[in-house]
Scaffold this active site. Sequence first.
Site: not given
Ligand code: NAP
Length: 276
Positions: A169, A176
């Site tokens: 990570y 984070k």
């Molecule tokens: P996800 O569907 O891949 O969403 C991540 C989003 O961030 C995508 O829409 C991505 O767009 C966007 N992004 C990245 N760079 C960007 C930029 N420069 N400008 C605007 N948008 C941007 O994944 P997710 O897991 O749902 O993630 C959402 C949040 O939850 C994140 O903060 C992640 O760290 C957090 N989270 C995830 C988990 C898990 O296990 N999945 C657990 C805890 C927390 P692009 O596709 O265009 O890059």
Amino acid sequence: MSDSVFPAGNLMKGKRGLVMGVANKNSIAWGIAQQLAAQGAELAFSYQGEELEKRVRPLVESLPGEPFMVTADVTDDASMDACFDTLKARWGKMDFLVHAIAFAGKDELQGSFTHNTTREGFKRAMDVSAFSFVDAAKRASALMPPREEGGGAMISMTYLGSERVVPNYNVMGVAKAALEACTRYIARDLGPLGIRVNAISAGPMRTLAMAGISGGRTLMKTGKEWSMLKEDTRMEGVAGAALYLLSDLGHSCTGEVLHVDAGFHAVAVPDLADED
Ligand code: NAP
């Protein structure tokens, strides 16, 4: 609407907000958006680039009401200016913000944190994943009603890798940790305005962002096996927590990092084998 949405209600009726970070139907932001829409919220969605617009538009158009999309690259001030100008022109005021955005290079999400983290990679992860919340919070708060008219609410999305070391990570864990600290400082600044600011620390979930982390499948498996509930983190739990924090149910709750991970974060030692 997916199965993870609770029955319709009015908890968000009359509230308008921006959801940042829907990439596809598995995105955490999409799970949250569906829950908020089912409770009457009016939503705007920010997306980055044309490719994403094509993928996200059908999802957005499946929601009730008049949701709309607006482009925003969080690393670009002009793009963020245009996004919030559009919100101001369409709505005048907004009540909530969902920040579910993070990025780090694939090379940096594996192996040694010490050896694989470059200056550029560190800055990028911090910019996209932590500073973007500060920037969006500043812009959104300027459009929120005064506290006597309800104030507002914001959430960011984080993960336990901020508090403890999680293999691979790496720089994202550091970003984070910064995001959680930003959440508390923003909460302090905006509290007097009646704006609540919290973070949800979700357990591992199968999304695009998760697919970018080396060993993500093992993280998911361990997350379930070591959790108190012996189950994966469920979207309905994460979306339900978002609904709590963004609606009036969450009154008095601010500056908080709420763990929604089936109890994994509180376990120090996994179950011992029977021979002990
Ligand atoms: P996800 O569907 O891949 O969403 C991540 C989003 O961030 C995508 O829409 C991505 O767009 C966007 N992004 C990245 N760079 C960007 C930029 N420069 N400008 C605007 N948008 C941007 O994944 P997710 O897991 O749902 O993630 C959402 C949040 O939850 C994140 O903060 C992640 O760290 C957090 N989270 C995830 C988990 C898990 O296990 N999945 C657990 C805890 C927390 P692009 O596709 O265009 O890059």
